[in-house]
Design a protein around this motif. Structure first.
Motif, short mmCIF file in Angstrom:
data_model
loop_
_atom_site.label_atom_id
_atom_site.label_comp_id
_atom_site.label_asym_id
_atom_site.label_seq_id
_atom_site.Cartn_x
_atom_site.Cartn_y
_atom_site.Cartn_z
N PRO A 36 -90.45 88.61 36.09
CA PRO A 36 -89.20 89.02 35.44
C PRO A 36 -88.85 90.48 35.73
N PRO A 37 -87.57 90.80 35.87
CA PRO A 37 -87.16 92.19 36.07
C PRO A 37 -87.11 92.97 34.76
N ASP A 38 -87.07 92.26 33.63
CA ASP A 38 -86.89 92.88 32.32
C ASP A 38 -88.20 93.53 31.85
N ALA A 39 -88.15 94.83 31.53
CA ALA A 39 -89.35 95.57 31.12
C ALA A 39 -89.96 95.01 29.84
N ALA A 40 -89.12 94.58 28.90
CA ALA A 40 -89.63 94.04 27.64
C ALA A 40 -90.38 92.73 27.85
N VAL A 41 -89.89 91.92 28.78
CA VAL A 41 -90.57 90.65 29.09
C VAL A 41 -91.90 90.93 29.79
N LEU A 42 -91.90 91.89 30.70
CA LEU A 42 -93.15 92.27 31.38
C LEU A 42 -94.19 92.77 30.38
N GLN A 43 -93.74 93.51 29.39
CA GLN A 43 -94.66 93.99 28.36
C GLN A 43 -95.26 92.84 27.57
N ALA A 44 -94.45 91.84 27.28
CA ALA A 44 -94.96 90.64 26.60
C ALA A 44 -96.05 89.97 27.44
N TRP A 45 -95.82 89.90 28.75
CA TRP A 45 -96.82 89.29 29.63
C TRP A 45 -98.08 90.14 29.69
N ALA A 46 -97.94 91.47 29.71
CA ALA A 46 -99.13 92.33 29.71
C ALA A 46 -99.97 92.07 28.47
N LEU A 47 -99.32 91.95 27.32
CA LEU A 47 -100.03 91.64 26.08
C LEU A 47 -100.75 90.29 26.19
N PHE A 48 -100.07 89.31 26.77
CA PHE A 48 -100.68 87.99 26.96
C PHE A 48 -101.94 88.10 27.82
N HIS A 49 -101.83 88.76 28.96
CA HIS A 49 -102.97 88.83 29.89
C HIS A 49 -104.14 89.62 29.30
N ASN A 50 -103.86 90.50 28.34
CA ASN A 50 -104.91 91.25 27.65
C ASN A 50 -105.55 90.46 26.52
N GLY A 51 -104.98 89.31 26.18
CA GLY A 51 -105.52 88.51 25.08
C GLY A 51 -104.94 88.85 23.72
N GLU A 52 -103.88 89.66 23.72
CA GLU A 52 -103.21 90.00 22.45
C GLU A 52 -102.11 88.96 22.22
N PHE A 53 -102.55 87.74 21.90
CA PHE A 53 -101.65 86.60 21.91
C PHE A 53 -100.58 86.66 20.82
N GLU A 54 -100.94 87.08 19.63
CA GLU A 54 -99.95 87.16 18.56
C GLU A 54 -98.87 88.19 18.89
N GLN A 55 -99.30 89.35 19.40
CA GLN A 55 -98.34 90.41 19.77
C GLN A 55 -97.49 89.96 20.96
N ALA A 56 -98.10 89.23 21.90
CA ALA A 56 -97.36 88.73 23.07
C ALA A 56 -96.27 87.75 22.64
N ALA A 57 -96.61 86.87 21.70
CA ALA A 57 -95.62 85.90 21.22
C ALA A 57 -94.47 86.61 20.53
N ALA A 58 -94.79 87.59 19.69
CA ALA A 58 -93.74 88.34 18.99
C ALA A 58 -92.87 89.11 19.97
N ALA A 59 -93.51 89.76 20.96
CA ALA A 59 -92.76 90.54 21.94
C ALA A 59 -91.87 89.64 22.81
N GLY A 60 -92.38 88.48 23.18
CA GLY A 60 -91.60 87.55 23.99
C GLY A 60 -90.38 87.02 23.24
N LEU A 61 -90.58 86.66 21.98
CA LEU A 61 -89.46 86.18 21.16
C LEU A 61 -88.43 87.28 20.96
N SER A 62 -88.91 88.49 20.75
CA SER A 62 -88.02 89.64 20.54
C SER A 62 -87.20 89.93 21.80
#
Length: 260
Positions: A36-62
């Motif tokens: 994705p080109p969107d920085a906020a979406v990339l941040q959600a993916w970074a959280l996912f790959h780090n195992g911060e699943f709850e934060q990744a879900a919240a960031a992705g929805l946001s």
């Protein structure tokens, strides 16, 4: 809603938006998700790959848009591997299935909207038992198979869809037999095994692909394939995980070998 259980190896992975972008094709060899080109979406993916699943879900929805896919993957992977309460697990899978269905309705060309819809329904049906899901006539079998076939049509190199569809064929035949499975649900042993082989050609390092292929071999062929299944588990257990989700897959293979 109660706080999610943490990834047990927090801090082992330190992905950020830049490193995720750099390693995108390797990190997403299984789901073929476009970077994705969107920085906020990339941040959600970074959280996912780090195992911060709850934060990744919240960031992705946001973030919305492509962030919905990150939220769906984070929720589904968390539910599958880390959520201890069965009712909560099933509720989370239904949330993902509904969210992905809405996403697919808005973006019918979005392969991973179809994939996460199918994945969540598949895990939900395993939770209530595949046989029960089929017997209840919920139409889950058709929905899962159709959504996975749609995923592969839209994204021909989607290894994870092949793994999921191979699992579908194997589990249906295991529960209702080859004859009823083939006539009623379109499940075929040869096709199921072929899908796993294709998935591992596309993504040779997929630990989850090796694990599910091993499970399918035992379901479909029994003791005759036990040695080959064990070798697949050993290969999966020897994989070097790149992120939290792969860590969970490799750990599952190691536990299975210890218990086996």
């Amino acid at each position: 809603m109660a706080q999610w259980s943490p990834f047990p190896h927090a801090g082992d992975y330190r992905w950020n938006a830049a490193s995720v972008t750099q390693q995108w094709s390797r990190l997403h060899s299984g789901d073929a998700e476009p970077c994705p080109p969107d920085a906020a979406v990339l941040q959600a993916w970074a959280l996912f790959h780090n195992g911060e699943f709850e934060q990744a879900a919240a960031a992705g929805l946001s973030a919305g848009g492509a962030g919905i896919t990150a939220a769906n993957k984070a929720t589904a992977i968390y539910a599958n591997y880390l959520e201890p309460k069965e009712k909560t697990r099933l509720d989370l899978f239904l949330q993902v299935a509904e969210r992905a269905a809405a996403q697919a309705a808005q973006e019918p060309e979005n392969a991973n909207a179809w994939y996460w819809h199918a994945y969540a329904l598949g895990r939900y049906s395993q939770g209530i038992s595949v046989a029960k899901a089929l017997a209840q006539g919920l139409g889950l079998g058709d929905k899962i198979r159709n959504a996975l076939e749609k995923t592969m049509a839209l994204s021909p190199r989607h290894a994870d869809a092949r793994i999921a569809l191979g699992t579908f064929h194997a589990e249906v035949i295991d529960k209702v037999g080859a004859l009823i499975g083939g006539m009623t649900y379109g499940a075929k042993k040869e096709l199921g095994l072929q899908l796993f082989q294709e998935a591992l050609r596309i993504h040779p390092g997929s630990a989850i692909g090796m694990i599910e292929y091993a499970n399918a071999l035992v379901m479909l062929e029994g003791d005759a394939k036990m040695q080959e299944a064990t070798q697949l588990y050993e290969k999966a257990a020897a994989c070097e995980p790149l992120d939290a989700r792969e860590h969970l897959d490799v750990e599952m293979a190691r536990i299975e070998l210890q218990e086996g």
